[in-house]
Scaffold this motif. Structure first.
Motif, PDB file in Angstrom:
ATOM      1  N   SER A  31       0.830  -1.209   0.000  1.00 23.06           N
ATOM      2  CA  SER A  31       0.000   0.000   0.000  1.00 23.06           C
ATOM      3  C   SER A  31       0.862   1.255   0.000  1.00 23.06           C
ATOM      4  N   ILE A  32       1.917   1.235   0.808  1.00 24.02           N
ATOM      5  CA  ILE A  32       2.833   2.389   0.848  1.00 24.02           C
ATOM      6  C   ILE A  32       3.495   2.589  -0.506  1.00 24.02           C
ATOM      7  N   THR A  33       3.942   1.478  -1.108  1.00 24.94           N
ATOM      8  CA  THR A  33       4.585   1.561  -2.418  1.00 24.94           C
ATOM      9  C   THR A  33       3.629   2.129  -3.465  1.00 24.94           C
ATOM     10  N   ALA A  34       2.371   1.637  -3.443  1.00 25.34           N
ATOM     11  CA  ALA A  34       1.368   2.127  -4.398  1.00 25.34           C
ATOM     12  C   ALA A  34       1.109   3.616  -4.185  1.00 25.34           C
ATOM     13  N   GLY A  35       1.046   4.021  -2.913  1.00 25.95           N
ATOM     14  CA  GLY A  35       0.829   5.438  -2.632  1.00 25.95           C
ATOM     15  C   GLY A  35       1.963   6.310  -3.131  1.00 25.95           C
ATOM     16  N   VAL A  36       3.191   5.837  -2.945  1.00 25.76           N
ATOM     17  CA  VAL A  36       4.355   6.587  -3.426  1.00 25.76           C
ATOM     18  C   VAL A  36       4.325   6.696  -4.945  1.00 25.76           C
ATOM     19  N   LEU A  37       3.994   5.584  -5.622  1.00 21.51           N
ATOM     20  CA  LEU A  37       3.936   5.593  -7.086  1.00 21.51           C
ATOM     21  C   LEU A  37       2.862   6.554  -7.585  1.00 21.51           C
ATOM     22  N   ILE A  38       1.699   6.550  -6.916  1.00 22.68           N
ATOM     23  CA  ILE A  38       0.620   7.459  -7.310  1.00 22.68           C
ATOM     24  C   ILE A  38       1.056   8.910  -7.105  1.00 22.68           C
ATOM     25  N   PHE A  39       1.717   9.181  -5.974  1.00 23.32           N
ATOM     26  CA  PHE A  39       2.200  10.537  -5.704  1.00 23.32           C
ATOM     27  C   PHE A  39       3.210  10.973  -6.757  1.00 23.32           C
ATOM     28  N   LEU A  40       4.140  10.072  -7.107  1.00 21.31           N
ATOM     29  CA  LEU A  40       5.136  10.416  -8.115  1.00 21.31           C
ATOM     30  C   LEU A  40       4.488  10.674  -9.473  1.00 21.31           C
ATOM     31  N   PHE A  41       3.455   9.876  -9.801  1.00 22.90           N
ATOM     32  CA  PHE A  41       2.753  10.082 -11.070  1.00 22.90           C
ATOM     33  C   PHE A  41       2.070  11.439 -11.083  1.00 22.90           C
ATOM     34  N   LEU A  42       1.375  11.779  -9.984  1.00 26.06           N
ATOM     35  CA  LEU A  42       0.697  13.070  -9.916  1.00 26.06           C
ATOM     36  C   LEU A  42       1.709  14.216  -9.940  1.00 26.06           C
ATOM     37  N   PHE A  43       2.830  14.032  -9.249  1.00 30.93           N
ATOM     38  CA  PHE A  43       3.890  15.047  -9.261  1.00 30.93           C
ATOM     39  C   PHE A  43       4.380  15.269 -10.681  1.00 30.93           C
ATOM     40  N   TRP A  44       4.564  14.170 -11.417  1.00 33.86           N
ATOM     41  CA  TRP A  44       5.033  14.280 -12.799  1.00 33.86           C
ATOM     42  C   TRP A  44       3.973  14.904 -13.698  1.00 33.86           C
ATOM     43  N   GLN A  45       2.741  14.402 -13.597  1.00 32.88           N
ATOM     44  CA  GLN A  45       1.679  14.818 -14.506  1.00 32.88           C
ATOM     45  C   GLN A  45       1.228  16.244 -14.252  1.00 32.88           C
ATOM     46  N   LEU A  46       1.113  16.634 -12.980  1.00 30.67           N
ATOM     47  CA  LEU A  46       0.501  17.918 -12.647  1.00 30.67           C
ATOM     48  C   LEU A  46       1.502  19.028 -12.353  1.00 30.67           C
ATOM     49  N   TRP A  47       2.768  18.691 -12.211  1.00 29.58           N
ATOM     50  CA  TRP A  47       3.726  19.750 -11.895  1.00 29.58           C
ATOM     51  C   TRP A  47       4.959  19.694 -12.781  1.00 29.58           C
ATOM     52  N   PHE A  48       5.800  18.678 -12.610  1.00 27.12           N
ATOM     53  CA  PHE A  48       7.059  18.649 -13.339  1.00 27.12           C
ATOM     54  C   PHE A  48       6.839  18.586 -14.845  1.00 27.12           C
ATOM     55  N   ASN A  49       5.919  17.723 -15.296  1.00 24.14           N
ATOM     56  CA  ASN A  49       5.667  17.617 -16.731  1.00 24.14           C
ATOM     57  C   ASN A  49       5.172  18.939 -17.306  1.00 24.14           C
ATOM     58  N   ASP A  50       4.346  19.663 -16.529  1.00 28.34           N
ATOM     59  CA  ASP A  50       3.867  20.964 -16.980  1.00 28.34           C
ATOM     60  C   ASP A  50       5.008  21.963 -17.115  1.00 28.34           C
ATOM     61  N   LEU A  51       5.968  21.884 -16.188  1.00 24.82           N
ATOM     62  CA  LEU A  51       7.124  22.780 -16.290  1.00 24.82           C
ATOM     63  C   LEU A  51       7.902  22.509 -17.574  1.00 24.82           C
ATOM     64  N   VAL A  52       8.078  21.236 -17.892  1.00 26.92           N
ATOM     65  CA  VAL A  52       8.807  20.860 -19.101  1.00 26.92           C
ATOM     66  C   VAL A  52       8.058  21.327 -20.342  1.00 26.92           C
ATOM     67  N   VAL A  53       6.750  21.037 -20.387  1.00 23.55           N
ATOM     68  CA  VAL A  53       5.937  21.414 -21.549  1.00 23.55           C
ATOM     69  C   VAL A  53       5.862  22.925 -21.682  1.00 23.55           C
ATOM     70  N   ARG A  54       5.719  23.635 -20.542  1.00 24.16           N
ATOM     71  CA  ARG A  54       5.651  25.099 -20.591  1.00 24.16           C
ATOM     72  C   ARG A  54       6.944  25.677 -21.171  1.00 24.16           C
ATOM     73  N   ALA A  55       8.081  25.129 -20.742  1.00 22.33           N
ATOM     74  CA  ALA A  55       9.365  25.603 -21.258  1.00 22.33           C
ATOM     75  C   ALA A  55       9.470  25.343 -22.757  1.00 22.33           C
ATOM     76  N   GLU A  56       9.009  24.173 -23.200  1.00 24.70           N
ATOM     77  CA  GLU A  56       9.040  23.854 -24.630  1.00 24.70           C
ATOM     78  C   GLU A  56       8.137  24.799 -25.418  1.00 24.70           C
ATOM     79  N   GLN A  57       6.950  25.091 -24.866  1.00 23.70           N
ATOM     80  CA  GLN A  57       6.023  25.984 -25.549  1.00 23.70           C
ATOM     81  C   GLN A  57       6.569  27.407 -25.598  1.00 23.70           C
ATOM     82  N   ASN A  58       7.227  27.851 -24.526  1.00 23.57           N
ATOM     83  CA  ASN A  58       7.844  29.181 -24.536  1.00 23.57           C
ATOM     84  C   ASN A  58       8.864  29.291 -25.657  1.00 23.57           C
TER      85      ASN A  58
END
Length: 255
Positions: A31-58
């Motif tokens: 359960s802890i592992t699944a929670g960490v994976l979900i958190f990392l996915f959300l971190f990537w999808q909703l924050w870090f990935n947006d930073l990367v895409v925003r920089a590319e779009q700029n």
């Protein structure tokens, strides 16, 4: 004194407890592992990935803006000889069909490096997701009397209008096309229902009224991570700078 049967029974109970503890422990670790994976996915999808895409779009928008300037320098065709009906009026900016890029949006309030390409149409798969800002095809062109209305994501896919709620009265909203730079000044912000399409009227929220002003309307979803409402930002046209001139001071914060 404990009998042999008692000792065996005690051993069986201890073994059963160990098995239960082991099963619970494994389940907890999974359960802890699944929670960490979900958190990392959300971190990537909703924050870090947006930073990367925003920089590319700029970067892509900056390159496109420069290409418009270079194309104007290469174009040696003579200017039209016919006098415009209103010599003080800016030329209507170029627009384009669905998913065709034609301009760049710059809003200094959003950051020194903020730029977003503008394309025709507001469909998610063809314009908003891969490109950034979409022009409502039924609305006017930049610089025209009426309402130049655009849409963009507030979250995900580079979130080009993520900071729309941070606009302050008088902030520059600059649209660059092949003709030049159209500077609008932010005036008001409001929230409407998703069905309030009258914000796209030539005179927003007024049916059948003839437009006399040149407006820009930015639309996005509200609240964050929801589509329950629409956040709307309105701006009023201030000035036009030809593409052959130096870029306007309005491209800088406070300009």
């Amino acid at each position: 004194m404990a009998t042999t049967g008692d000792r065996r029974s005690a051993r069986r109970e201890r073994a059963a407890k160990r098995r239960r503890i082991t099963v619970l422990g494994v389940f907890g670790e999974l359960s802890i592992t699944a929670g960490v994976l979900i958190f990392l996915f959300l971190f990537w999808q909703l924050w870090f990935n947006d930073l990367v895409v925003r920089a590319e779009q700029n970067t892509a928008a900056e390159d496109f803006a420069q290409s418009l300037i270079e194309a104007a320098g290469e174009d040696q065709s003579p200017a039209p000889s016919e006098e415009p009906a209103d010599p003080a009026a800016p030329p209507a900016g170029t627009t384009a069909g669905d998913a065709e890029e034609f301009g760049v949006l710059t809003i200094p309030r959003f950051g020194d490096d903020y730029h977003a390409k503008i394309a025709g149409g507001v469909t998610r798969p063809r314009t908003l997701n891969p490109i950034g800002i979409g022009h409502y095809l039924t609305t006017q062109a930049p610089g025209e009397v009426g309402n130049f209305a655009v849409a963009g994501h507030r979250t995900t896919y580079g979130k080009p209008l993520n900071q729309i709620a941070n606009l302050r009265v008088g902030d520059a909203i600059v649209v660059q096309t092949a003709e030049g730079w159209y500077t609008y000044r932010f005036r008001t912000l409001e929230y409407v229902t998703p069905s309030a399409s009258d914000v796209l009227n030539p005179v927003p929220q007024a049916d059948g009224v003839e437009a006399t002003d040149r407006l820009i309307t930015l639309t996005s979803c509200s609240p964050m991570y929801s589509a329950a409402e629409r956040i709307i930002a309105y701006g009023v046209f201030e000035s036009f700078t030809p593409i052959t001139d130096a870029p306007p001071a309005s491209l800088e914060l406070g300009g």
